[in-house]
Design an enzyme around this catalytic site. Sequence first.
Site, PDB file in Angstrom:
ATOM      1  N   ASP A   1      -3.852   0.754  10.049  1.00  0.00           N
ATOM      2  CA  ASP A   1      -4.532   1.429  10.161  1.00  0.00           C
ATOM      3  C   ASP A   1      -5.643   1.388   9.606  1.00  0.00           C
ATOM      4  OD1 ASP A   1      -3.927   2.214   7.767  1.00  0.00           O
ATOM      5  OD2 ASP A   1      -2.872   4.007   8.193  1.00  0.00           O
TER       6      ASP A   1
ATOM      7  N   GLU B   1       0.715  -1.362  -0.131  1.00  0.00           N
ATOM      8  CA  GLU B   1      -0.040   0.577  -0.181  1.00  0.00           C
ATOM      9  C   GLU B   1       0.787   1.268   0.177  1.00  0.00           C
ATOM     10  OE1 GLU B   1      -2.453   0.546   3.520  1.00  0.00           O
ATOM     11  OE2 GLU B   1      -2.539   2.653   3.430  1.00  0.00           O
TER      12      GLU B   1
ATOM     13  N   ASP C   1      -7.056   2.221   7.185  1.00  0.00           N
ATOM     14  CA  ASP C   1      -7.275   2.451   5.902  1.00  0.00           C
ATOM     15  C   ASP C   1      -6.358   0.948   5.265  1.00  0.00           C
ATOM     16  OD1 ASP C   1      -7.896   4.710   5.309  1.00  0.00           O
ATOM     17  OD2 ASP C   1      -6.459   5.812   4.917  1.00  0.00           O
TER      18      ASP C   1
END
Length: 635
Positions: A499, A424, A501
């Site tokens: 987290d 990510e 996201d």
Amino acid sequence: MSQGYSAKDIQVLEGLAAVRKRPGMYIGTTDIAGLHHLVWEVVDNAIDESLAGYCKNIIVTIQNDGGLSVDDDGRGIPVDVHEKTGKSALETVLTILHAGGKFGGGESSYKVSGGLHGVGVSVVNALSATLIAEVRRDGKLYRQNYKNGGVPASNVEEVGKAQGTGTKITFYPDPEIFPNTIFDLITIKTRLRQHAYLTKGVQISIVDERTGEKFRFYFEGGIKSYIKHLNRNKESVGSIFYVDKNAAEGSIEIALQYTESFQEQILTFANNIHTAEGGMHLTGFRAALTRTVNNYLRKNSILKEKDTNLTNEDVREGLTAIVSVKISEAQFEGQTKSKLGNAEMRTAVENICNEYLAQFFEENPDSARAVMNKCLLAARARMAAKAARDTVVRKGALEGMTLPGKLADCSSKDPKNTEIYIVEGDSAGGSAKQGRNREFQAILPLKGKILNVEQARLDRILSNEEIKSLIIALGVGIGETFDIQRLRYNKVIIMTDADVDGAHIRTLLLTLFYRYLRDIIQEGHLFIAQPPLFKCSFGKKAEYAYTEDQLRTVLESFGLNKDKVSIQRYKGLGEMNPDQLWETTMDPEQRMVLKVTVADAEKADLVFETLMGAEVPPRKKFIQTHAKSVKNLDI
Ligand code: 0RA
């Protein structure tokens, strides 16, 4: 007993004794559920009297002394002694299995029986230490007591004057049969509230003498009120459609309202029993709904001749509906006997719904427009999803495409020992590229922000450039051209931040794999990386902790108090330098990765649906409560 001891009486006692011997046969179990079955059986009788149109009030009292009473203002069970049987209707109902309301023969307004088990109140009598039946009729109050599992302790006696009519049954469950004889208020409340919704105009009161609590359920609108209740936290689309008709096949009540959510909630009932497995009434309803919406769209030239009809799925999105039918001979089928089998109810429900829903749309053009737009939107989304799939699937669309520029591929071309990290964000991607072993580890950074579209639908996700890159990098194609043999890596490892996201993106990727690339999961190629949450340093010593518990253990192992140790909390992968990332998360010798199972991905798929719902607050709450559980994949 008035006529002495007859052969019939022996038969009666044998019947009740059979119930005591095998209670499970009649009420399922003798646990807490079985105990409440007794309550339902007695309540159902009163509800039946309401359904027949004679009873407006039912009072259920959970007594202080372990008993429970159900008092109704119906006609009162007849107490006069029948010439042939030598018994009153009251005693018959209370002592003969399955007698129920079937006595009296001939004209019977007592047709609809609410009791699922339909075993009758005699079963309650058989399983009670004491039962008291009181009847108010003809200005008089009558009483008969039973003890020891249905043995009459008296004749029906006139004990006083009475106003109005009604029946009150008070029973004390036999503690020898029920290990737990404590009634549960919540269970009783829930059930009775549902009864009140389903039996329009009846008022059901509950008194819990143990605590002094009192409740009253009365819903003038019947299932229309129920819809209002179900949609209370949703944004509605159009007003509530409601119809209540008596057809030759039975009574049919339907209420529905659309909402802005994507979820569908259809509850169906037959004789107030929740038909969880659906059945004929549900089939008829679905057919009518789809047909009526399509008819409306065509009649108003919203759908043109060349257009195809909306599907069942299109008209279901965001629908809240209740279908409640009442029939004399309900047939319950299916695994849990909760599927309505009466074939005539399919056409009956279908016809009523066709006629009155069409009328509703004509008379409420604003609601009709809102509903139609909602359904059209769903149809468009469905077609867009298909188009997107087709584009990606189209032969050659992915083939011959060069590997995406952002893929840092590995040098080995042997798919048996290569790995791809799906990372990510570009910054974490940068660290991973530097930290990896480029011989066998490939890195594909995905832009988190692009993926993290609120309410992204899978059609949009599939047409997303990032996802296309991923599919091309994997080499397997998608849809009809999917071929697991062409998978370019042995391990596909999702590496996201710990987290909210990160959790969201992981869910989205798992859903993608689950729906379109399932074999990759099934064959054990999909993994989730486990980056550490903390780094603890003391002088030259450094250790990583992957959980809060581990952090504690590490600190203890240092044998020092906290302030001499530096604790670094990693919020994102980007905070780790390449060496750290290698050491902690990517080095096959040291790292920990979780293999994804189909069950995990299925869970993610469900979560995905929740995440994509229109309601923002639940979504937010969900992400907050689940974002923490990275370790155990319990997303
Ligand atoms: C059948 C006939 C009549 C009353 C009832 C059933 C009846 C049964 C129960 C069970 C609980 N509460 C009840 N209330 C009424 C009497 C018909 C008549 O009066 O003509």
